[in-house]
Design an enzyme around this catalytic site. Structure first.
Site, PDB file in Angstrom:
ATOM      1  N   GLY A  49       0.755  -1.248   0.000  1.00 12.85           N
ATOM      2  CA  GLY A  49       0.000   0.000   0.000  1.00 12.85           C
ATOM      3  C   GLY A  49       0.787   1.301   0.000  1.00 12.85           C
ATOM      4  O   GLY A  49       0.193   2.379   0.023  1.00 12.85           O
ATOM      5  N   TRP A  51       2.581   2.976  -2.331  1.00 11.32           N
ATOM      6  CA  TRP A  51       2.340   3.891  -3.460  1.00 11.32           C
ATOM      7  C   TRP A  51       0.958   4.525  -3.329  1.00 11.32           C
ATOM      8  O   TRP A  51       0.796   5.727  -3.567  1.00 11.32           O
ATOM      9  CB  TRP A  51       2.431   3.137  -4.795  1.00 11.32           C
ATOM     10  N   ASP A  69      -4.921  -5.343  -6.060  1.00 10.33           N
ATOM     11  CA  ASP A  69      -3.881  -6.358  -5.846  1.00 10.33           C
ATOM     12  C   ASP A  69      -4.535  -7.724  -5.631  1.00 10.33           C
ATOM     13  O   ASP A  69      -5.700  -7.811  -5.248  1.00 10.33           O
ATOM     14  CB  ASP A  69      -3.013  -6.016  -4.630  1.00 10.33           C
ATOM     15  N   ASP A 113       3.246  -1.184 -10.068  1.00 10.38           N
ATOM     16  CA  ASP A 113       4.511  -1.679  -9.499  1.00 10.38           C
ATOM     17  C   ASP A 113       4.426  -3.195  -9.364  1.00 10.38           C
ATOM     18  O   ASP A 113       4.844  -3.771  -8.378  1.00 10.38           O
ATOM     19  CB  ASP A 113       4.697  -0.994  -8.122  1.00 10.38           C
ATOM     20  N   LYS A 153       6.491  -0.209 -13.537  1.00 12.23           N
ATOM     21  CA  LYS A 153       7.747  -0.950 -13.359  1.00 12.23           C
ATOM     22  C   LYS A 153       7.868  -2.058 -14.406  1.00 12.23           C
ATOM     23  O   LYS A 153       6.887  -2.745 -14.684  1.00 12.23           O
ATOM     24  CB  LYS A 153       7.780  -1.574 -11.970  1.00 12.23           C
TER      25      LYS A 153
END
Ligand SMILES: C[S@@+](CC[C@H](N)C(=O)[O-])C[C@H]1O[C@@H](n2cnc3c(N)ncnc32)[C@H](O)[C@@H]1O
Length: 199
Positions: A49, A51, A69, A113, A153
């Site tokens: 959590g 970001w 997620d 990410d 990413k």
């Protein structure tokens, strides 16, 4: 233990973020300002959590952050931060888009990410990462507002240059970012696309 890990790990602990990865967003944001006050942000691969928490503080009370997620996130927004809505789902499933659209039809910024479960096989890990980043780019095309921004990413490898090219087709400006908090030996880099051209 590596010095760099110690430094960013301790910093995250002191500043009460659940992961050191927060600085991989903060550094890029300080330089390129791709999230602004009042923005709506979609964070893919958001657990634990950091970001989402940081983005929530940047966008402030008038903004919104939606975090997705596979795993459940337990973090709560900080004072002055926007609302954060957590969705537990795979980014590969169409149900994810449906769940996100129930909250907002489109977003100003998409950040991602995501990390695949690594196998140690360099080629397989790179391909697995490419599946995830390509999915984030497809989701950006579906869920970003015109002129929106994208920060993702990726793990460098054979298909990475082609991926950067694909980002360039969807965004007016593309940058590759290697934040100081990202270990030099890691093949991870971050691709920033600014100014979504629209569908
Ligand atoms: C490095 S962590 C993200 C850290 C996060 N940015 C932070 O600052 O707290 C990568 C995350 O990607 C998630 N992930 C991997 N594959 C996924 C998928 N298909 N759908 C959703 N999340 C996924 C993992 O569960 C993991 O929590």
């Amino acid at each position: 233990m590596r010095t760099v890990k110690d430094f960013y790990y301790k910093k995250a602990k002191k500043e009460k973020y659940p992961a050191r990865s927060v600085y991989k967003l903060e550094e890029a944001l300080n330089k390129y300002k791709f999230i602004k006050r009042g923005d709506s942000v979609l964070d893919l691969g958001c657990c634990p959590g950091s970001w989402s928490l940081y983005a929530s503080e940047v966008v402030g009370e008038k903004g919104i952050v939606v975090g997705v997620d596979l795993q459940e996130v337990v973090a709560s927004p900080r004072a002055g931060g926007s609302e954060i809505i957590w969705i537990r789902e795979s980014i590969m499933k169409p149900e994810m888009v449906e769940a996100v659209r129930k909250i907002r039809p489109a977003f100003r910024v998409l950040i991602a990410d995501l990390a695949p479960r690594t196998t140690g096989n360099r080629w397989a890990d790179h391909q697995q990462s490419m599946v995830l980043v390509r999915q984030t780019l497809a989701l950006a095309a579906e869920l970003l507002l015109p002129n929106g921004n994208y920060y993702c990413k990726a793990f460098q490898g054979e298909d990475y240059p082609e991926f950067v090219k694909e980002v360039g087709e969807q965004f007016q400006k593309v940058k590759t970012v290697k934040p100081k908090s990202s270990r030099v030996e890691s093949r991870e880099v971050f691709v920033l696309g600014m100014g979504f051209r629209g569908k």
